[in-house]
Design a protein around this motif. Sequence first.
Motif, mmCIF file in Angstrom:
data_model
loop_
_atom_site.group_PDB
_atom_site.id
_atom_site.type_symbol
_atom_site.label_atom_id
_atom_site.label_comp_id
_atom_site.label_asym_id
_atom_site.label_seq_id
_atom_site.Cartn_x
_atom_site.Cartn_y
_atom_site.Cartn_z
ATOM 1 N N ARG A 63 4.488 -8.299 7.009
ATOM 2 C CA ARG A 63 4.916 -7.367 5.979
ATOM 3 C C ARG A 63 4.178 -7.636 4.674
ATOM 4 O O ARG A 63 4.050 -8.761 4.225
ATOM 5 C CB ARG A 63 6.415 -7.531 5.764
ATOM 6 C CG ARG A 63 7.025 -6.742 4.621
ATOM 7 C CD ARG A 63 8.495 -7.115 4.474
ATOM 8 N NE ARG A 63 9.191 -6.313 3.501
ATOM 9 C CZ ARG A 63 9.327 -6.612 2.206
ATOM 10 N NH1 ARG A 63 8.783 -7.745 1.755
ATOM 11 N NH2 ARG A 63 9.986 -5.828 1.391
ATOM 12 N N ARG A 330 13.181 -4.090 3.416
ATOM 13 C CA ARG A 330 12.698 -3.290 4.545
ATOM 14 C C ARG A 330 11.217 -3.547 4.797
ATOM 15 O O ARG A 330 10.460 -3.911 3.897
ATOM 16 C CB ARG A 330 12.899 -1.791 4.287
ATOM 17 C CG ARG A 330 14.273 -1.373 3.831
ATOM 18 C CD ARG A 330 15.311 -1.498 4.921
ATOM 19 N NE ARG A 330 15.093 -0.566 6.027
ATOM 20 C CZ ARG A 330 15.900 -0.451 7.080
ATOM 21 N NH1 ARG A 330 16.992 -1.233 7.156
ATOM 22 N NH2 ARG A 330 15.650 0.406 8.041
ATOM 23 N N THR A 332 8.006 -1.380 6.721
ATOM 24 C CA THR A 332 7.638 -0.051 7.210
ATOM 25 C C THR A 332 6.334 -0.149 7.976
ATOM 26 O O THR A 332 5.417 -0.872 7.565
ATOM 27 C CB THR A 332 7.472 0.924 6.023
ATOM 28 O OG1 THR A 332 8.668 0.914 5.243
ATOM 29 C CG2 THR A 332 7.204 2.340 6.522
ATOM 30 N N ASN A 333 6.239 0.549 9.107
ATOM 31 C CA ASN A 333 4.963 0.560 9.822
ATOM 32 C C ASN A 333 4.141 1.772 9.404
ATOM 33 O O ASN A 333 4.594 2.612 8.624
ATOM 34 C CB ASN A 333 5.176 0.499 11.343
ATOM 35 C CG ASN A 333 5.899 1.719 11.896
ATOM 36 O OD1 ASN A 333 5.880 2.795 11.299
ATOM 37 N ND2 ASN A 333 6.541 1.550 13.036
ATOM 38 N N ASP A 335 3.464 4.372 10.884
ATOM 39 C CA ASP A 335 4.023 5.645 11.334
ATOM 40 C C ASP A 335 5.203 6.066 10.471
ATOM 41 O O ASP A 335 5.853 7.079 10.745
ATOM 42 C CB ASP A 335 4.480 5.540 12.794
ATOM 43 C CG ASP A 335 3.296 5.471 13.760
ATOM 44 O OD1 ASP A 335 2.189 5.873 13.357
ATOM 45 O OD2 ASP A 335 3.484 5.017 14.901
ATOM 46 N N GLY A 336 5.513 5.249 9.452
ATOM 47 C CA GLY A 336 6.594 5.592 8.554
ATOM 48 C C GLY A 336 7.966 5.137 8.994
ATOM 49 O O GLY A 336 8.967 5.413 8.330
ATOM 50 N N GLN A 337 8.035 4.419 10.128
ATOM 51 C CA GLN A 337 9.323 3.899 10.579
ATOM 52 C C GLN A 337 9.692 2.655 9.779
ATOM 53 O O GLN A 337 8.824 1.928 9.297
ATOM 54 C CB GLN A 337 9.261 3.559 12.073
ATOM 55 C CG GLN A 337 8.944 4.745 12.967
ATOM 56 C CD GLN A 337 8.582 4.304 14.375
ATOM 57 O OE1 GLN A 337 7.628 3.567 14.571
ATOM 58 N NE2 GLN A 337 9.344 4.776 15.354
ATOM 59 N N SER A 338 10.996 2.391 9.679
ATOM 60 C CA SER A 338 11.460 1.304 8.826
ATOM 61 C C SER A 338 12.479 0.438 9.550
ATOM 62 O O SER A 338 13.286 0.937 10.342
ATOM 63 C CB SER A 338 12.087 1.883 7.550
ATOM 64 O OG SER A 338 12.597 0.873 6.715
ATOM 65 N N SER A 357 9.986 -1.500 -0.316
ATOM 66 C CA SER A 357 9.673 -1.596 1.113
ATOM 67 C C SER A 357 8.174 -1.809 1.264
ATOM 68 O O SER A 357 7.378 -1.059 0.697
ATOM 69 C CB SER A 357 10.090 -0.318 1.844
ATOM 70 O OG SER A 357 9.800 -0.409 3.222
ATOM 71 N N GLU A 359 4.693 -2.345 3.725
ATOM 72 C CA GLU A 359 4.172 -1.927 5.025
ATOM 73 C C GLU A 359 3.582 -3.103 5.795
ATOM 74 O O GLU A 359 3.128 -4.089 5.218
ATOM 75 C CB GLU A 359 3.085 -0.868 4.842
ATOM 76 C CG GLU A 359 3.605 0.469 4.354
ATOM 77 C CD GLU A 359 2.505 1.518 4.302
ATOM 78 O OE1 GLU A 359 2.844 2.690 4.142
ATOM 79 O OE2 GLU A 359 1.318 1.151 4.412
#
Length: 372
Positions: A63, A330, A332-333, A335-338, A357, A359
């Motif tokens: 992260r 958080r 986040t990848n 693809d926008g997922q968290s 958050s 990435e």
Amino acid sequence: MRPLEGLFVLDFSTLLPGPMAGLLLAEAGAEVVKVEREGSGEEMRGYAPLWGGDGVNFALLNRGKKSIALNLKDEAARAKLLPLVEKADILLEQFRPGAMARLGLDYATLSGINPRLIYCSITGYGQTGPKLNAAGHDLNYIGDSGLLALSMGEPSRGIVPPALIADIAGGAYPAVINILLALRERDRTGVGCHLDIAMTDNLFPFTYWAMGNGLAAGEWPGNGTDLVTGGSPRYQLYGTADGRVVAAAPLEQKFWVTFCELIGLDPALRDDSRDPDATRTGVAALIARETGEHWRALFAGKDCCCSVVATIREAMDDPHFQARGLFDRRVTNFDGQSLPALPVPIAPAFREDASVSRETPGLGAHNQDYLR
């Protein structure tokens, strides 16, 4: 500002020890750039389960970092790293001894380019000694240090520890501790250094009491025979009627007295110095009569150092950890997922606000930023 803001880290490491060390540095504010294998990236990207195209383990450990991808075996590609080496404060690597030298990226070479560089090498057995090139994993390291022998179950049914102790406690954490010490020393001298972090070496502090017993009293501990390894009814796991487990640790006499009263242990068994096995059997029989929830309610608010073993899901939902905001941050990848970020041992005062958050980096996503 976070304490390590303004520091630049080149991270050549893979899997767990180095990436977790890099995560701690990043969480404290450092700019961490992963140097990954062109095409496939580091191994953890492919570990199941996948989350948004990469392994979720990779996401949790990386992260807030950046990623550049290149072929380190190609001289022209390596040359692109030199401007980054010149400005780097810290370099992390986790190859076997000699591997970075074969690439011309060893400390002797790079310190000539950047004398302030703190070069941290994490290996199983260190940069010197007869085992320096031996292949191994966590189980081998804790076995070689004697730690595993203190509590490993019966030989016919050995118990594999639930955590990668050497990777984290012997590798990642000592790496960060020594990097911080090296930064302090560099403030004084203006010169960096080479840190030799041997995971197996760093496991011996966990055996301090066992070494003390053996060296001072001539009583070398056996497998599961001592106070905190299963030899005492006062530090023991007891099964309940519904398959849960009570973690009972009433070591001190005041806690032991309370515990015995709460479970209704036969007074004849309460002096566990007379026959520890009989006491343990008696306690086990009582605990096995009731459910985990019964014991959880009975022990609540009582000073007896007893609890019901939680699952990972239960631990994450525990109101105590929720109240402390342990899982508010958080990751986040691309693809926008968290997901909740991995909690790390950086004090809240030194971390970003939980609303931020960060990435996990896509492979080579920052080549243009760093390798132009």
